[in-house]
Design an enzyme around this catalytic site. Sequence first.
Site, short mmCIF file in Angstrom:
data_model
loop_
_atom_site.label_atom_id
_atom_site.label_comp_id
_atom_site.label_asym_id
_atom_site.label_seq_id
_atom_site.Cartn_x
_atom_site.Cartn_y
_atom_site.Cartn_z
N ARG A 108 0.81 -1.23 0.00
CA ARG A 108 0.00 0.00 0.00
C ARG A 108 0.84 1.27 0.00
O ARG A 108 0.37 2.35 0.37
CB ARG A 108 -0.97 0.03 1.18
N LYS A 130 3.35 11.65 -11.90
CA LYS A 130 2.58 10.68 -12.70
C LYS A 130 3.44 9.45 -12.88
O LYS A 130 4.59 9.53 -13.27
CB LYS A 130 2.28 11.25 -14.08
N GLU A 224 -4.20 18.01 -12.84
CA GLU A 224 -4.45 18.27 -14.25
C GLU A 224 -5.87 18.69 -14.60
O GLU A 224 -6.55 18.04 -15.40
CB GLU A 224 -4.03 17.06 -15.11
N ARG A 228 -1.78 22.50 -16.00
CA ARG A 228 -0.91 21.35 -16.30
C ARG A 228 -1.16 20.84 -17.71
O ARG A 228 -0.28 20.25 -18.33
CB ARG A 228 -1.14 20.24 -15.26
N HIS A 239 1.28 12.04 -29.93
CA HIS A 239 0.95 10.68 -29.50
C HIS A 239 0.27 9.89 -30.60
O HIS A 239 0.45 8.67 -30.72
CB HIS A 239 0.03 10.70 -28.26
N HIS A 249 9.69 9.54 -28.96
CA HIS A 249 8.75 10.48 -28.35
C HIS A 249 9.10 11.92 -28.74
O HIS A 249 8.23 12.71 -29.09
CB HIS A 249 8.75 10.31 -26.83
ZN ZN Z 1 6.42 14.27 -23.64
#
Ligand code: ZN
Length: 345
Positions: A108, A130, A224, A228, A239, A249
């Site tokens: 946890r 994130k 977000e 953000r 993407h 990327h």
């Molecule tokens: Zn990026």
Amino acid sequence: MTIKKVHYNTSSTSFYFAAGFARLKDFIDIKHAVILVDENVFNLHTKKFKGWNVIVLKPGEQYKQQATVDSIITQLIQFNVDRKTFLIGVGGGVVTDITGYVASVFMRGIRFGFVPTTLLSMVDASIGGKNGIDVGVYKNIVGTINQPSFILHDHLFLKTLPADEWRNGFAEIIKHACIKDAAMFKTLEANNLKKYQSDKKLLNELIHRNALLKSKVVIADEFESGDRRLLNFGHTFGHAIENTYKLSHGQAVAVGMVMACMISEAYCSFKDTNRVIGLIKKYGLPVHQSYNAKKVIDVMKADKKKVKDIINYVLLQKIGKAVVMPIDVKEVENIISQMETKNLS
Ligand code: ZN
Ligand code: ADP
């Protein structure tokens, strides 16, 4: 070394800028810590890990999956770890993502920190809390938002960073300049990649500035709902083409930024597309990719950031000033279809 503590809603992260990896031992008890690192970084920097408990992972996004999490957890149990154990991710965005995720769910939640070893992870991926894994082809579809206790930068890792990875880092740096920092945009125009690679002080300043820029945006909007989202500049289209056309990327985001600039011309009277194109080229990144509009639109529609039939597109009013513009999916489809022929010519 510069130390800076950044406070988020319910936690804080200590940054150790331009530090040495060896400094870790000053504030982490080596007996109660486990390092996660991928084979590439481990093989290139083996000596640094002497004395530490280490779990070595296979490199690459394709291993950012639940099976890797299970395998890490099995090894953690074998190390006899408890809730006091510190998990440390040493690597690029893939390794820090997995580390943050495992640490968030194991027992946890245990404490964790990062030593980012790519330029991209130093200025972007390691910051903001994130973390997560992919499920099949769905990128980052499972995860949490949970801030690391510390982020330590050791620039010696960058000595072995391949050229392509340097360029990927610069894509996010250019993104930051476009959305928030016109002065940095000018500095980037005045310098070049070689200069940053050879001038330690200049590189330190750049990394420091970008890491704090990103943290500031995250502090203002950790979950977000507002500012953000500006960090997604170049990422909606980026993407959508990244996997289909096997781009890195950074390359995908670079092309995505050019697309966003062109849309900005129509929606925000943006006038500086050519300057953005010039800067992206200067840092060895592409400004154009031929694509099939239908394919790209299908991927865009599956994007988890899409809300009903609206895509929140990040556009530029001017360099250093970005806005989020809700655009109807149909409208975006039209634009992408029109640009398809434009881009191919
Ligand atoms: Zn990026
Ligand atoms: P990011 O998301 O930050 O671009 P990844 O975790 O995908 O990073 O790493 C990109 C690649 O670079 C991986 O193959 C990784 O093993 C490798 N790598 C990471 N750091 C270094 C380094 N300092 N030197 C050499 N290769 C590295």
